[in-house]
Enzyme design. Structure first.
Site, mmCIF file in Angstrom:
data_model
loop_
_atom_site.group_PDB
_atom_site.id
_atom_site.type_symbol
_atom_site.label_atom_id
_atom_site.label_comp_id
_atom_site.label_asym_id
_atom_site.label_seq_id
_atom_site.Cartn_x
_atom_site.Cartn_y
_atom_site.Cartn_z
ATOM 1 C CG HIS A 261 -6.897 8.093 0.789
ATOM 2 N ND1 HIS A 261 -7.136 6.764 0.628
ATOM 3 C CD2 HIS A 261 -7.035 8.947 -0.222
ATOM 4 C CE1 HIS A 261 -7.782 6.625 -0.746
ATOM 5 N NE2 HIS A 261 -7.363 7.744 -1.216
ATOM 6 C CG ASN B 295 -13.370 10.429 -4.494
ATOM 7 O OD1 ASN B 295 -14.458 11.036 -4.400
ATOM 8 N ND2 ASN B 295 -12.433 10.653 -5.451
ATOM 9 C CB CYS C 271 0.800 1.297 4.604
ATOM 10 S SG CYS C 271 -0.504 0.219 4.753
ATOM 11 C CD GLN D 9 -7.514 12.910 -3.814
ATOM 12 O OE1 GLN D 9 -6.891 13.653 -4.320
ATOM 13 N NE2 GLN D 9 -8.069 12.029 -4.253
ATOM 14 C CB SER E 47 -6.829 4.999 -6.300
ATOM 15 O OG SER E 47 -6.260 5.730 -5.280
ATOM 16 C CG HIS F 157 -4.191 3.426 4.190
ATOM 17 N ND1 HIS F 157 -3.318 2.732 4.660
ATOM 18 C CD2 HIS F 157 -4.395 4.364 4.853
ATOM 19 C CE1 HIS F 157 -2.720 3.273 5.775
ATOM 20 N NE2 HIS F 157 -3.373 4.309 5.935
ATOM 21 C CB CYS G 84 -0.776 -0.168 1.125
ATOM 22 S SG CYS G 84 -1.794 1.696 1.582
ATOM 23 C CG HIS H 104 -4.338 -1.373 4.448
ATOM 24 N ND1 HIS H 104 -3.891 -0.370 3.390
ATOM 25 C CD2 HIS H 104 -4.997 -2.033 3.874
ATOM 26 C CE1 HIS H 104 -4.122 -0.858 2.338
ATOM 27 N NE2 HIS H 104 -4.717 -1.924 2.431
HETATM 28 P P1 H2U Z 1 -8.282 8.595 -4.375
HETATM 29 O O1 H2U Z 1 -8.814 9.275 -3.013
HETATM 30 O O2 H2U Z 1 -9.345 8.859 -5.231
HETATM 31 O O3 H2U Z 1 -8.080 7.382 -4.137
HETATM 32 O O4 H2U Z 1 -6.876 9.248 -4.759
HETATM 33 C C1 H2U Z 1 -5.846 8.997 -4.236
HETATM 34 C C2 H2U Z 1 -4.774 10.187 -4.425
HETATM 35 O O5 H2U Z 1 -3.729 9.695 -4.009
HETATM 36 C C3 H2U Z 1 -4.713 10.493 -5.923
HETATM 37 O O6 H2U Z 1 -5.130 11.924 -6.168
HETATM 38 C C4 H2U Z 1 -2.574 10.302 -4.888
HETATM 39 C C5 H2U Z 1 -3.348 10.272 -6.213
HETATM 40 O O7 H2U Z 1 -2.815 11.160 -7.134
HETATM 41 N N1 H2U Z 1 -1.427 9.331 -4.699
HETATM 42 C C6 H2U Z 1 -0.441 9.952 -4.576
HETATM 43 O O8 H2U Z 1 -0.245 11.148 -4.301
HETATM 44 N N2 H2U Z 1 0.830 9.312 -4.258
HETATM 45 C C7 H2U Z 1 0.883 7.919 -4.451
HETATM 46 O O9 H2U Z 1 1.971 7.136 -4.420
HETATM 47 C C8 H2U Z 1 -0.403 7.312 -4.855
HETATM 48 C C9 H2U Z 1 -1.470 8.033 -5.158
HETATM 49 ZN ZN ZN Z 2 -2.122 1.013 3.636
#
Ligand code: H2U
Ligand code: ZN
Length: 366
Positions: free
Chosen positions: A186, A173, A50, A188, A181, A184, A47, A133
């Protein structure tokens, strides 16, 4: 009246939604969603969120122990062509640089030609809720949820302090059904140099309402709702959660402050505790509805951070979940919704009734 087709008005966006209650029983033979994987490990070595793991961009996460905020490695908005605003070596772009004197600063006043494009600058962050996670918001304890809210407030304030930023969008999301994606937990933050569409609409409506009525729109709306609590899901001294009268998504929820307040940073520690309590209740009821980790897009609408006072604004969060009938059958916003207006079958009152009828204790903790 609410048994037959009718339309309802959303005073925040000035848009209508069509409600067709008699249609709620139509058969479904279309797509079903996969149910989410329920047994995740506490730590996943693959992940990118993590603690201690390497992210896709090549940077390594610290071994964090509560929340963790970092610059999005694939940010949709950039402060300048290539520089990070957190790098003190690089000159910070100012509002004046984004909007040269005499240039319009808001998209709604940019009507120069049929082919209009204006620069957009900003900064994007990711906030992990927990080092774990496998824990989603409703499974975190109240102090941990409070910590998530204060992290959103702190990160919002840092972004709002950048001269060229006019608005900070905090959102989560959740679930593969919403394009998330990574399981875990999270969220934004996207901060940008001009107001996004929804905020242009909500700003205009709330300002006009205050001007005409001398009271904030959402304060009057909450007062109206509290008279007949058929759409109310949870309320405490500082916040109210309800299925709004004008809800578009089947189990859409609005969480609103009970007093005018513009930003997450305006919340007192007591208010943060109250908001955490409401968030835990709502997300628990969501998960209990179909005994699944309930997908949604959720986000706060804060006032623009344009240096102006915003007495019209009442801080609130919208939850937009896609599920309709079960853990596997979702609502699609297609056809008529794309081409004409949003439409729903189950009434907001029936949705509120169903959410109130499920347990307030999370099914995985029972
Ligand atoms: P979601 O909340 O839609 O899953 O998006 C996760 C965000 O995490 C996405 O905007 C960022 C992606 O650009 N990301 C990182 O900044 N670093 C990473 O290593 C993978 C994902
Ligand atoms: Zn994780």
């Amino acid at each position: 009246m609410f048994d037959s087709p009718h339309r309802r008005f959303n005073p925040l966006t000035q848009e209508w939604v069509l409600v067709s209650p008699h249609r709620a029983r139509r058969p479904w033979q279309g797509q079903v969603e996969k149910t989410s994987i329920e047994n995740l490990p506490h730590y996943d070595p693959t992940c990118y969120l993590c603690p201690g793991n390497e992210r896709a961009g090549g940077l390594r996460n610290p071994v964090y122990t509560d929340t963790f905020a970092f610059d999005n490695d694939f940010a949709a908005l950039l402060p300048t062509a290539a520089a990070s605003v957190e790098n003190e070596e690089v000159p910070i772009l100012t509002r004046e640089a984004v909007d040269p004197p005499g240039e319009p600063t808001r998209l709604d006043s940019v009507r120069a030609s049929l082919l209009t494009a204006v620069a957009e600058h900003g900064q994007c962050k990711v906030v992990c809720f927990s080092p774990r996670h496998d824990l989603t918001l409703p499974e975190l304890d109240l102090p941990a949820i409070e910590n998530v809210i204060t992290t959103w407030a702190r990160e919002s304030a840092k972004l709002a302090a950048l001269k060229f930023i006019q608005y900070v969008q905090v959102f989560e999301n959740k679930g593969a059904a919403m394009g998330c994606s990574n399981p875990h937990p999270h969220s934004q933050l996207w901060a940008q140099s001009r107001l996004p569409n929804e905020i242009i609409k909500e700003s205009a409506s709330q300002a006009a309402y205050l001007m005409d009525n001398g009271r904030p729109l959402l304060i009057d709306y909450l007062e109206e709702e509290h008279k007949r609590p058929e759409r109310i899901l949870a309320a405490n001294h500082h916040f109210t959660a309800l299925v709004p009268f004008w809800a578009v998504w089947p189990f859409e929820v609005l969480v609103s402050a009970n007093r005018p307040c513009a930003y997450l940073t305006d919340l007192s520690p007591d208010e943060v505790r109250s908001l955490a309590d409401i968030f835990k209740q709502i997300t628990t009821r969501y998960d209990n509805l179909f005994e699944t980790s309930f997908p949604y897009s959720m986000g706060f609408h804060q006032a623009p951070c344009d240096g102006q006072p915003h007495p019209e604004w009442v801080l609130h969060a919208h939850f937009y979940p896609p599920l309709l009938r079960s853990a596997t059958v979702r609502k699609f916003m297609v056809g008529y919704e794309m081409l004409a207006m949003p439409q729903r079958d189950i009434t907001p009152e029936a949705a509120a009734e169903r959410l109130r009828s499920v347990s307030s204790v999370h099914y995985r903790l029972r």
